[in-house]
Design a protein around this motif. Structure first.
Motif, PDB file in Angstrom:
ATOM      1  N   GLY A  40       9.015 -16.900  12.619  1.00  0.00           N
ATOM      2  CA  GLY A  40      10.228 -16.662  11.853  1.00  0.00           C
ATOM      3  C   GLY A  40      10.008 -16.049  10.488  1.00  0.00           C
ATOM      4  N   LEU A  41       8.864 -15.448  10.283  1.00  0.00           N
ATOM      5  CA  LEU A  41       8.542 -14.867   8.990  1.00  0.00           C
ATOM      6  C   LEU A  41       8.468 -13.350   9.122  1.00  0.00           C
ATOM      7  N   ASN A  42       9.356 -12.664   8.456  1.00  0.00           N
ATOM      8  CA  ASN A  42       9.393 -11.205   8.521  1.00  0.00           C
ATOM      9  C   ASN A  42       9.002 -10.625   7.165  1.00  0.00           C
ATOM     10  N   LEU A  43       7.837 -10.012   7.139  1.00  0.00           N
ATOM     11  CA  LEU A  43       7.317  -9.403   5.917  1.00  0.00           C
ATOM     12  C   LEU A  43       6.919  -7.976   6.222  1.00  0.00           C
ATOM     13  N   PRO A  44       7.032  -7.067   5.291  1.00  0.00           N
ATOM     14  CA  PRO A  44       7.440  -7.286   3.898  1.00  0.00           C
ATOM     15  C   PRO A  44       8.943  -7.536   3.788  1.00  0.00           C
ATOM     16  N   ARG A  45       9.299  -8.117   2.624  1.00  0.00           N
ATOM     17  CA  ARG A  45      10.713  -8.354   2.332  1.00  0.00           C
ATOM     18  C   ARG A  45      10.916  -8.238   0.823  1.00  0.00           C
ATOM     19  N   PRO A  46      12.128  -7.904   0.420  1.00  0.00           N
ATOM     20  CA  PRO A  46      12.392  -7.816  -1.027  1.00  0.00           C
ATOM     21  C   PRO A  46      12.421  -9.203  -1.667  1.00  0.00           C
ATOM     22  N   LEU A  47      12.053  -9.245  -2.923  1.00  0.00           N
ATOM     23  CA  LEU A  47      12.190 -10.470  -3.704  1.00  0.00           C
ATOM     24  C   LEU A  47      13.631 -10.583  -4.181  1.00  0.00           C
ATOM     25  N   ARG A  48      14.112 -11.797  -4.346  1.00  0.00           N
ATOM     26  CA  ARG A  48      15.466 -12.011  -4.855  1.00  0.00           C
ATOM     27  C   ARG A  48      15.480 -12.217  -6.367  1.00  0.00           C
ATOM     28  N   LEU A  77       2.550 -10.228  -3.997  1.00  0.00           N
ATOM     29  CA  LEU A  77       3.800 -10.034  -4.718  1.00  0.00           C
ATOM     30  C   LEU A  77       3.661  -8.744  -5.522  1.00  0.00           C
ATOM     31  N   GLU A  78       4.568  -7.834  -5.303  1.00  0.00           N
ATOM     32  CA  GLU A  78       4.560  -6.570  -6.054  1.00  0.00           C
ATOM     33  C   GLU A  78       5.853  -6.494  -6.854  1.00  0.00           C
ATOM     34  N   PHE A  79       5.702  -6.334  -8.149  1.00  0.00           N
ATOM     35  CA  PHE A  79       6.842  -6.296  -9.065  1.00  0.00           C
ATOM     36  C   PHE A  79       7.083  -4.876  -9.527  1.00  0.00           C
ATOM     37  N   SER A  80       8.283  -4.380  -9.261  1.00  0.00           N
ATOM     38  CA  SER A  80       8.580  -2.999  -9.636  1.00  0.00           C
ATOM     39  C   SER A  80       9.238  -2.897 -11.008  1.00  0.00           C
ATOM     40  N   ASP A  81       9.488  -4.035 -11.656  1.00  0.00           N
ATOM     41  CA  ASP A  81      10.129  -3.977 -12.970  1.00  0.00           C
ATOM     42  C   ASP A  81       9.138  -4.020 -14.125  1.00  0.00           C
ATOM     43  N   PHE A  82       7.851  -3.994 -13.853  1.00  0.00           N
ATOM     44  CA  PHE A  82       6.819  -3.962 -14.887  1.00  0.00           C
ATOM     45  C   PHE A  82       5.988  -2.693 -14.740  1.00  0.00           C
ATOM     46  N   LYS A  83       6.620  -1.557 -14.601  1.00  0.00           N
ATOM     47  CA  LYS A  83       5.886  -0.316 -14.307  1.00  0.00           C
ATOM     48  C   LYS A  83       5.135   0.173 -15.539  1.00  0.00           C
ATOM     49  N   ARG A  84       3.874  -0.174 -15.595  1.00  0.00           N
ATOM     50  CA  ARG A  84       2.999   0.363 -16.638  1.00  0.00           C
ATOM     51  C   ARG A  84       2.231   1.521 -16.029  1.00  0.00           C
ATOM     52  N   ASN A  85       1.277   1.182 -15.213  1.00  0.00           N
ATOM     53  CA  ASN A  85       0.508   2.183 -14.472  1.00  0.00           C
ATOM     54  C   ASN A  85       0.761   1.961 -12.995  1.00  0.00           C
ATOM     55  N   ILE A 139       7.300 -19.847  -0.919  1.00  0.00           N
ATOM     56  CA  ILE A 139       7.094 -21.163  -0.311  1.00  0.00           C
ATOM     57  C   ILE A 139       7.276 -21.114   1.205  1.00  0.00           C
ATOM     58  N   ASP A 140       8.348 -20.473   1.684  1.00  0.00           N
ATOM     59  CA  ASP A 140       8.559 -20.423   3.130  1.00  0.00           C
ATOM     60  C   ASP A 140       7.434 -19.674   3.833  1.00  0.00           C
ATOM     61  N   ALA A 141       6.934 -18.609   3.211  1.00  0.00           N
ATOM     62  CA  ALA A 141       5.828 -17.848   3.805  1.00  0.00           C
ATOM     63  C   ALA A 141       4.559 -18.696   3.837  1.00  0.00           C
ATOM     64  N   ARG A 142       4.285 -19.402   2.748  1.00  0.00           N
ATOM     65  CA  ARG A 142       3.087 -20.240   2.711  1.00  0.00           C
ATOM     66  C   ARG A 142       3.180 -21.373   3.734  1.00  0.00           C
ATOM     67  N   MET A 143       4.376 -21.948   3.886  1.00  0.00           N
ATOM     68  CA  MET A 143       4.548 -23.022   4.871  1.00  0.00           C
ATOM     69  C   MET A 143       4.391 -22.498   6.301  1.00  0.00           C
ATOM     70  N   ALA A 144       4.967 -21.322   6.571  1.00  0.00           N
ATOM     71  CA  ALA A 144       4.843 -20.734   7.908  1.00  0.00           C
ATOM     72  C   ALA A 144       3.379 -20.420   8.217  1.00  0.00           C
ATOM     73  N   THR A 150       8.621  -6.827  -4.002  1.00  0.00           N
ATOM     74  CA  THR A 150       8.473  -7.181  -2.591  1.00  0.00           C
ATOM     75  C   THR A 150       7.392  -8.239  -2.402  1.00  0.00           C
ATOM     76  N   LEU A 151       7.530  -8.961  -1.294  1.00  0.00           N
ATOM     77  CA  LEU A 151       6.503  -9.887  -0.817  1.00  0.00           C
ATOM     78  C   LEU A 151       5.980  -9.300   0.474  1.00  0.00           C
ATOM     79  N   SER A 152       4.653  -9.129   0.555  1.00  0.00           N
ATOM     80  CA  SER A 152       4.059  -8.574   1.768  1.00  0.00           C
ATOM     81  C   SER A 152       2.838  -9.393   2.171  1.00  0.00           C
ATOM     82  N   TYR A 153       2.374  -9.140   3.399  1.00  0.00           N
ATOM     83  CA  TYR A 153       1.265  -9.869   4.001  1.00  0.00           C
ATOM     84  C   TYR A 153       0.149  -8.889   4.320  1.00  0.00           C
ATOM     85  N   HIS A 154      -1.078  -9.289   3.982  1.00  0.00           N
ATOM     86  CA  HIS A 154      -2.242  -8.424   4.210  1.00  0.00           C
ATOM     87  C   HIS A 154      -3.406  -9.263   4.706  1.00  0.00           C
ATOM     88  N   GLY A 155      -3.573  -9.338   6.023  1.00  0.00           N
ATOM     89  CA  GLY A 155      -4.733  -9.994   6.615  1.00  0.00           C
ATOM     90  C   GLY A 155      -4.947 -11.440   6.212  1.00  0.00           C
TER      91      GLY A 155
END
Length: 126
Positions: free
Chosen positions: A35-43, A58-66, A8-13, A48-53
């Motif tokens: 005031g937005l510093n990305l990438p940053r870890p998710l709580r 949102l990248e989730f490391s707890d669902f490692k399939r492939n 939400i804070d990233a979308r608002m910024a 992580t949450l990152s910005y690309h152009g």
């Protein structure tokens, strides 16, 4: 859904930035001005949450399939020129004008459908 709430804070910024400059930066370092510093870890979950152009990833490391699982949030303009966001599978069905391309080789979501937030399945997302 908790991880989506962490954006939400990233979308608002980004909405403030777009409102002021009528464009989104390509370089994520420019976001620090707002005031937005990305990438940053998710709580809420490992990942992580990152910005690309203009888009948020949102990248989730707890669902490692492939490899890590991802969910994209894409900025779009509604009919009134207001910045809105679509996520996951809803991106492909959104009638709004996209402000950022999905990076080459990426999918809107690699999460299992059962855990994709409900608003990311809808006709325009969130």
């Amino acid at each position: 859904t908790r991880a989506l709430a962490e954006t939400i804070d990233a979308r608002m910024a980004l909405a403030r930035l777009y409102g002021e400059y009528r464009q989104l930066p390509d370089d994520p370092r420019m976001l620090a001005i707002f005031g937005l510093n990305l990438p940053r870890p998710l709580r809420a979950t490992p990942g992580t949450l990152s910005y690309h152009g203009g888009a948020l990833r949102l990248e989730f490391s707890d669902f490692k399939r492939n490899g890590p699982q991802v969910l994209w949030l894409m900025p779009e303009l509604d009919g009134n020129g207001i910045l809105q966001w679509s996520c996951g599978p809803a991106i492909a069905r959104s009638p709004r004008t996209p402000l950022a391309p999905l990076p080459a080789g990426e999918s809107f979501s690699t999460l299992p459908d059962s855990i994709v937030p409900a608003q990311c399945h809808g006709p325009g997302g969130h």
